[in-house]
Design an enzyme around this catalytic site. Structure first.
Site, PDB file in Angstrom:
ATOM      1  N   GLU A   8       0.925  -1.300   0.058  1.00  0.00           N
ATOM      2  CA  GLU A   8       0.044   0.218   0.015  1.00  0.00           C
ATOM      3  C   GLU A   8       0.718   1.104   0.145  1.00  0.00           C
ATOM      4  OE1 GLU A   8      -1.762   0.818   3.971  1.00  0.00           O
ATOM      5  OE2 GLU A   8      -3.520   1.694   3.237  1.00  0.00           O
ATOM      6  N   ASN A  12      -7.034   6.158  -1.745  1.00  0.00           N
ATOM      7  CA  ASN A  12      -5.866   5.231  -1.272  1.00  0.00           C
ATOM      8  C   ASN A  12      -6.112   4.006  -2.277  1.00  0.00           C
ATOM      9  OD1 ASN A  12      -3.956   3.458  -0.443  1.00  0.00           O
ATOM     10  ND2 ASN A  12      -4.412   3.913   1.793  1.00  0.00           N
ATOM     11  N   LYS A  42      -9.265   2.151  -2.019  1.00  0.00           N
ATOM     12  CA  LYS A  42      -9.545   1.594  -0.648  1.00  0.00           C
ATOM     13  C   LYS A  42     -10.962   1.991  -0.014  1.00  0.00           C
ATOM     14  CE  LYS A  42      -7.045   1.152   3.769  1.00  0.00           C
ATOM     15  NZ  LYS A  42      -5.870   1.324   4.431  1.00  0.00           N
ATOM     16  N   GLU A  53      -5.885   8.490   7.923  1.00  0.00           N
ATOM     17  CA  GLU A  53      -6.441   8.034   6.369  1.00  0.00           C
ATOM     18  C   GLU A  53      -7.979   8.766   6.318  1.00  0.00           C
ATOM     19  OE1 GLU A  53      -5.810   4.171   5.027  1.00  0.00           O
ATOM     20  OE2 GLU A  53      -4.767   3.836   6.464  1.00  0.00           O
ATOM     21  N   CYS A  74      -4.887  -2.890   2.516  1.00  0.00           N
ATOM     22  CA  CYS A  74      -4.515  -2.881   4.005  1.00  0.00           C
ATOM     23  C   CYS A  74      -5.740  -3.344   5.180  1.00  0.00           C
ATOM     24  CB  CYS A  74      -3.889  -1.903   4.348  1.00  0.00           C
ATOM     25  SG  CYS A  74      -3.156  -1.695   6.137  1.00  0.00           S
ATOM     26  N   ASN A 127       0.191  -1.378   5.301  1.00  0.00           N
ATOM     27  CA  ASN A 127       1.070  -0.590   6.282  1.00  0.00           C
ATOM     28  C   ASN A 127       0.558  -0.892   7.622  1.00  0.00           C
ATOM     29  OD1 ASN A 127       3.170   1.515   4.813  1.00  0.00           O
ATOM     30  ND2 ASN A 127       1.455   1.453   3.627  1.00  0.00           N
TER      31      ASN A 127
HETATM   32  N1  CDV Z   1      -2.805   1.495   6.441  1.00  0.00           N
HETATM   33  C1  CDV Z   1      -3.883   0.679   7.273  1.00  0.00           C
HETATM   34  O1  CDV Z   1      -5.013   0.351   6.829  1.00  0.00           O
HETATM   35  N2  CDV Z   1      -3.574   0.367   8.660  1.00  0.00           N
HETATM   36  C2  CDV Z   1      -4.367  -0.317   9.452  1.00  0.00           C
HETATM   37  C3  CDV Z   1      -3.989   0.011  10.850  1.00  0.00           C
HETATM   38  C4  CDV Z   1      -4.142   1.462  11.329  1.00  0.00           C
HETATM   39  C5  CDV Z   1      -4.643  -0.728  11.984  1.00  0.00           C
HETATM   40  C6  CDV Z   1      -4.358  -1.751   9.288  1.00  0.00           C
HETATM   41  O2  CDV Z   1      -5.317  -2.337   9.415  1.00  0.00           O
HETATM   42  O3  CDV Z   1      -3.398  -2.552   9.158  1.00  0.00           O
END
Ligand code: CDV
Length: 320
Positions: A47, A110, A127, A146, A171, A196
């Site tokens: 990501e 994103n 996203k 975010e 993510c 991430n």
């Molecule tokens: N980049 C993300 O979406 N990170 C979230 C963290 C903040 C919990 C994740 O679900 O990994």
């Protein structure tokens, strides 16, 4: 004839704020060359793979915020990656911050793209599940903004590519059963996910020790319950003082992890994925057509949050 896709994990170590996109693209190209040398058809990157994870900072200057976004793809910085992909005949998934123009206004997503083996963008995903918060919360060790910087995307589609049915998520999406099932209902055979994930979760620090476990748990459940391959790729390590998990892995439709990265730096790992293996699950335990009971699932789309049944009171933990 089995339908094999040789998929490489293109895990990145940290990207510091001072690192240029040109430097990052060189690292992506090095991983792509490694993947090609061992026969990869497709490499999956994380990501927001072109810059540091900027939602960790509260910023008010729109020009500063927009410096982390891409207005077109490919662009000057990423053209060498597309050129190498074309030369080597290897596809890729890439996450980045997208600045789109819609009806005369700027919208920020994103985003991830899927690029085929001729370097053509064949799918784009924005996203859906944006975690974190929208306002400055100075009590946190670092921000996760975010919800401030991005607009949620419209949903989960699938694309015919690489000889199968491919899907994308980003993510936090990987933690939600809905993500996989919506694609499962479109016959998905491989879900690609960049992430991430800071080790430290400010609202729930007790979960820090479980962050790698939850990463695998979510992707293994999504794979098994939908009979699909799942490919998860991290940007890992200590970035601007914030430690993020690695744990990039490839999960088979059986729910088993078949390949994984071992470090928290730039690392490539590969697996040969037989897309026909999905059918063993999609035609039996998870034959949706025979076994699903949609009449019992209405609440999933009708309701967003929890509503207690009449007469019930919330447990103390939820009231807090
Ligand atoms: N980049 C993300 O979406 N990170 C979230 C963290 C903040 C919990 C994740 O679900 O990994």
């Amino acid at each position: 004839m089995p339908r094999y896709v040789n998929v490489a994990l293109g895990q990145l170590g940290p990207i510091q704020r001072a690192d240029s996109r040109a430097q990052v693209v060189q690292r992506l190209c090095a991983l792509m060359r490694e993947a090609h040398a061992v026969g990869a058809h497709l490499i999956v990157y994380p990501e927001l793979a072109l810059t540091t994870f900027f939602p960790r900072w509260y910023m008010e200057d729109q020009a500063e915020i927009d410096s982390f976004f891409e207005r077109e793809m490919p662009n000057e910085a990423t053209r060498p990656l597309f050129a190498l992909a074309r030369e080597l005949g290897i596809g890729f998934y890439l996450g980045y911050a997208e600045l789109a123009e819609e009806g005369g206004r700027s919208v920020r997503y994103n985003t991830s793209i899927l690029v085929d083996r001729t370097a053509r963008i064949v799918a784009k995903y924005r996203k859906v599940h944006l975690p974190g918060h929208a306002e400055h919360e100075p009590w946190r060790r670092f921000q996760h903004l975010e919800k401030r910087y991005f607009t949620p995307g419209p949903g989960f589609g699938v694309t015919r590519a690489f000889g199968g049915v491919m899907g994308m998520a980003i993510c936090n999406d990987r933690r939600w059963a809905e993500t996989y099932r919506v694609m499962g209902l479109q016959g998905v055979e491989m879900v690609l996910i960049g992430y991430n994930t800071p080790v430290h979760n400010a609202p729930a620090p007790d979960h820090d020790d479980l962050s790698l476990f939850h990463n695998e748990l979510s992707m293994q459940a999504g794979a098994y319950q939908n009979g699909t391959w799942v490919v998860g790729v991290a940007k890992a390590g200590v970035e601007e003082g914030v430690d993020s998990i690695g744990g990039s892995c490839i999960v088979a439709p059986s729910g088993e992890v078949v390949a994984r990265c071992l470090t928290k730096g730039d690392e490539m790992a590969i697996a040969r994925c037989d897309l026909d293996f999905c059918g063993i699950y999609q035609r039996t335990t998870f034959d949706f057509d025979r076994h699903r009971q949609p009449h019992a699932y209405g609440l999933i789309v009708e309701r967003k949050g929890v509503t207690l049944a009449a007469g019930e009171s919330a447990p103390a933990a939820r009231q807090a």
